[in-house]
Every structure is written in structure tokens, then in C-alpha cells.
Scaffold this active site. Structure first.
Site, mmCIF file in Angstrom:
data_model
loop_
_atom_site.group_PDB
_atom_site.id
_atom_site.type_symbol
_atom_site.label_atom_id
_atom_site.label_comp_id
_atom_site.label_asym_id
_atom_site.label_seq_id
_atom_site.Cartn_x
_atom_site.Cartn_y
_atom_site.Cartn_z
ATOM 1 N N TYR A 129 -13.800 -2.206 66.148
ATOM 2 C CA TYR A 129 -14.113 -2.011 65.137
ATOM 3 C C TYR A 129 -13.699 -1.181 63.803
ATOM 4 O O TYR A 129 -14.553 -1.559 62.687
ATOM 5 C CB TYR A 129 -16.015 -1.993 64.948
ATOM 6 C CG TYR A 129 -16.886 -3.462 66.196
ATOM 7 C CD1 TYR A 129 -15.794 -4.101 66.595
ATOM 8 C CD2 TYR A 129 -18.180 -3.119 66.408
ATOM 9 C CE1 TYR A 129 -16.510 -4.992 67.211
ATOM 10 C CE2 TYR A 129 -18.910 -3.641 67.010
ATOM 11 C CZ TYR A 129 -18.417 -4.907 67.366
ATOM 12 O OH TYR A 129 -18.401 -5.798 68.341
ATOM 13 N N ASP A 167 -21.340 -3.200 72.272
ATOM 14 C CA ASP A 167 -22.330 -5.255 71.242
ATOM 15 C C ASP A 167 -22.801 -5.800 72.067
ATOM 16 O O ASP A 167 -24.092 -5.929 71.018
ATOM 17 C CB ASP A 167 -21.187 -5.047 70.068
ATOM 18 C CG ASP A 167 -22.260 -5.978 68.594
ATOM 19 O OD1 ASP A 167 -23.089 -5.687 68.736
ATOM 20 O OD2 ASP A 167 -21.273 -6.288 67.548
ATOM 21 N N LYS A 176 -12.248 -3.602 80.965
ATOM 22 C CA LYS A 176 -11.480 -4.762 80.719
ATOM 23 C C LYS A 176 -10.260 -4.686 81.794
ATOM 24 O O LYS A 176 -9.417 -4.462 80.986
ATOM 25 C CB LYS A 176 -11.106 -5.782 79.459
ATOM 26 C CG LYS A 176 -10.525 -7.753 80.474
ATOM 27 C CD LYS A 176 -11.663 -8.434 80.685
ATOM 28 C CE LYS A 176 -10.762 -9.389 81.226
ATOM 29 N NZ LYS A 176 -11.110 -10.339 81.986
#
Ligand code: NAD
Length: 361
Positions: free
Chosen positions: A142, A245, A189
Site C-alpha cells: 500500500y 487488511d 506467501k
């Protein structure tokens, strides 16, 4: 002890719920022998009306000078016509940046008395649901480099994390796990992303400092599945900005009620920021209909994380459980079942205050 707390009622139902949260803090102070001084700080739409700015410099200064900040909500139709940077919500972003709060803590707890509101089958949540997501708030994709190619046919967003950013977030995660069931799951991940591999490496290197915390790792796609398959397996989840989020919205939905969910945003030093996750709910503002429990539970987090008053925080949480078990419900959590009594904002707040005083230390 004496503590100073900056209260930002804000807009809509913000003042309704902050009034009740303040009353529960005062009741806790009476029972445990603390004195809280409160300073009311204008921010959001009310501050725009009074000064033209969503976050006046004096408001940020007042928050920085306090031991902790408790916020209701900001925004509403009266300010919807304003451009992005001039809107009430811009004040919220400015406050988070100004306080340097990089770790967002969102508990998702299903109160047994409210289990009917959970959208999952009862057997899936039979062992309960009480987890905490610790989300990195000021880094990652972000905030990374982004752009478009010259021909406009491709675009990129970049996930960048430094070891120090990961370490400070995971410190909050490990510490939070120590205050709970001592299990920390780092979600990433790492089978694909290099930044995720740095998260894992850093977490493993830190684990020796928290020998009592059981550290595990899970890929984010699996975590999304496990949250609806068996949410009871989680205690604390620590993760990056974007994964947090998404997962925190999923986890909060499982509990079934927006009026019950609290949050904390913490930095290295200086006051933490505590707020319910709901917005200003203009449709019910000032009508004694808002559920004040998310704000009250945010006040409990404030006691736990900023003031290190664990017994006092637990006293508020026990009082909330007790009021729910007695059958009291604001309209957002009422099902119409036998044994329920409908309560307005003021009554709900007063019942929690009464339960804190009755149960004592
Ligand atoms: P909202 O959370 O305010 O309301 C969504 C729905 O939930 C409404 O029907 C509302 O009545 C209900 N609701 C919310 N909180 C409740 C409570 N405590 N008790 C009972 N019912 C409750 O979200 P929205 O309608 O999307 O946004 C309204 C305004 O709030 C907008 O201006 C938005 O920008 C702002 N907002 C502010 C924050 C914040 O201050 N952190 C967060 C989200 C939205």
C-alpha cells in the site's frame, strides 16, 4: 495512578459511544483506584465545521501529549461533497501517521451469548472464536512504488519490507501472544514472495526471545480457508498490510456484528490509538440506538496495551460478557429470541458500568 486520555468523539454516533466508553473507564478507575483525566479533542467533520481542518495541529498535539487516544468515528453526509484530502477521513489518516502507529490490532471474538449472529455452522465455532490479527499498517504494497508504463498497458505495485519494519511488527505480535494463549501464526506467501521469506526468516530469528510463544507459519490462501473452516485454531495472527487488511475483514465478519468489534493501533512509543471498527452510522446518530460495546471494548484494549492494566481491561470485558448473558441487546445484535431485552446506548453503557462496579477487582 493518574492517566490522561484524549477522547475524540468525532461525528455521527461517535459522541454517543465515546460517552459510554468514558463512563466505563471512570467506573474502572473507581474500582481499581486510578484517576483518569480526559481531554476532548475535535477531529473529523466537527473540526472541519469549527476550523476548516479535519485534524487541527492543536488536536494532534493534544493526542501526542496524552497517555492514550480513544476515538469514536468520523465522517458523514454533511462532508461527502468535500475533496479527498479535505474530508473527515483524511484527519484519521493524519492522526495515524502523526502518532506513528504501525501495528493494527483487531480482535475477532465471538461472545457465546451472540453465537446466533455467527454466519458459520454452529459445529464449526463450537470451540469458540477468539483471535487477534496484528496487521502491519504503514508499509508493504500500500506504500510501495507504483506506476503505469508509458503506453498505459501495464501497471505495478511493489511490496517492500525492511527487516526492521518486520521486527517491530512481530514484536507487537509476540508480546500480544504472551498476553493471550501464547500462539503466534505468521501469515505470508513465502512459497512465492521474497518479502514473505524475509518475514519468516525474521520471525524465526526472534522466536528465541519469546520461548513461551509457539510460533507457526501459514500461507495466506490457506489461512483464508482455515478462518472459515476452523477459526478456533488461531490465537494471534501477524501479517503484512494487505494480507491483514483482507483477513481482518474476513475474521470480523465471522463474529457477526460490527457494533461489537474493537481495534488498537500501536507505535514504538507515544500514545496508542483505540477505536471501534464501525463508522459514524449517521442513520442512527443521536437516537440512543448505537451499540456502545465496540467503543467500550476499545477502552479495554487501551487499558491493556497502553496503560498495561490487564486486570482492569479484563474487568471491562467480563462486564460486557455478563450484560450480554443477562440478555440485554442493542437493536443491531437483537434476534428477537426469548430472554432478550432491548436496550438503548445509554442503558447498555449503564449496565456495563453497573457490572464493573458489582464485580469489583
Ligand atoms: P458504518 O459502520 O457507519 O455503518 C454501517 C451500518 O452499520 C449502518 O447501518 C449503521 O447504522 C450500522 N452500525 C455501525 N455501527 C453501529 C453501532 N455501533 N451500533 C449499531 N449499528 C451500527 O459504515 P458506513 O455507513 O459505510 O459509513 C458511515 C460514515 O462513517 C461514512 O462517512 C464513512 O466514511 C465513515 N466511516 C468512518 C470510520 C472511522 O471513523 N474509523 C470507519 C468507517 C466508516
Amino acid at each position: 495512578m493518574k492517566y490522561s486520555i484524549a477522547l475524540i468523539p468525532g461525528d455521527g454516533i461517535g459522541p454517543d459511544v465515546i460517552r459510554e466508553a468514558q463512563a466505563t473507564l471512570e467506573a474502572t478507575g473507581t474500582v481499581f483506584g486510578h484517576s483518569f483525566s480526559f481531554v476532548s479533542v475535535p477531529m473529523g467533520g466537527v473540526a472541519i465545521d469549527a476550523t476548516g481542518e479535519a485534524l487541527p495541529a492543536s488536536s494532534l498535539a493534544a493526542c501526542k501529549a496524552a497517555d492514550a487516544v480513544l476515538l469514536g468515528a468520523v465522517g458523514g453526509p454533511a462532508w461527502d461533497h468535500l475533496a479527498g484530502a479535505r474530508r473527515p477521513e483524511a484527519g484519521l489518516l493524519g492522526l495515524r501517521a502523526g502518532l506513528g502507529v504501525y501495528a493494527n490490532l483487531r480482535p475477532a471474538r465471538m461472545f457465546p451469548a451472540l453465537s446466533a449472529a455467527c454466519p458459520l455452522r454452529p459445529e464449526i465455532v463450537a470451540s469458540g472464536l477468539d483471535l487477534l490479527i496484528v496487521r502491519e499498517l504503514t508499509g508493504g504494497i500500500y506504500f510501495g512504488d507504483r506506476g503505469r508504463s508509458a503506453d498505459g498497458e501495464s501497471a505495478w505495485d511493489t511490496e517492500t519490507y525492511s527487516r526492521s519494519e518486520i521486527r517491530r511488527l512481530l514484536t507487537v505480535g509476540f508480546d500480544a501472544a504472551m498476553k493471550r494463549k501464547r500462539r503466534l501464526c505468521v501469515v505470508d506467501k513465502a512459497n512465492i514472495l521474497e518479502s514473505s521469506r524475509l518475514w519468516r526468516e525474521t520471525a524465526k530469528a526472534m522466536a528465541a526471545n519469546w520461548p513461551k510463544v509457539e510460533l507457526s507459519f501459514m500461507y495466506v490462501d490457506n489461512c483464508a480457508m482455515q478462518l472459515v473452516r476452523n477459526p478456533g485454531q488461531f490465537d494471534v495472527i501477524a501479517t503484512s498490510n494487505m494480507f491483514g487488511d483482507i483477513l481482518s475483514d474476513e475474521a470480523s465478519m465471522i463474529t457477526g456484528s460490527i457494533g461489537m468489534l474493537a481495534s488498537a493501533s500501536l507505535g514504538d512509543s507515544g500514545p496508542g490509538l483505540y477505536e471501534p471498527i464501525h463508522g459514524s452510522a449517521p442513520d442512527i446518530a443521536g437516537q440512543d440506538k448505537a451499540n456502545p460495546l465496540a467503543a467500550i471494548l476499545s477502552a479495554a484494549m487501551l487499558l491493556r496495551y497502553s496503560l498495561k492494566l490487564e486486570a482492569e481491561a479484563s474487568a471491562i470485558e467480563r462486564a460486557v460478557v455478563s450484560v450480554l448473558e443477562q440478555g440485554y441487546r442493542t437493536s443491531d445484535i437483537a434476534t428477537g429470541a426469548a430472554g432478550e431485552t432491548l436496550a438503548g446506548t445509554r442503558t447498555m453503557g449503564a449496565l456495563v458500568v453497573k457490572a464493573i462496579k458489582e464485580s469489583g477487582k
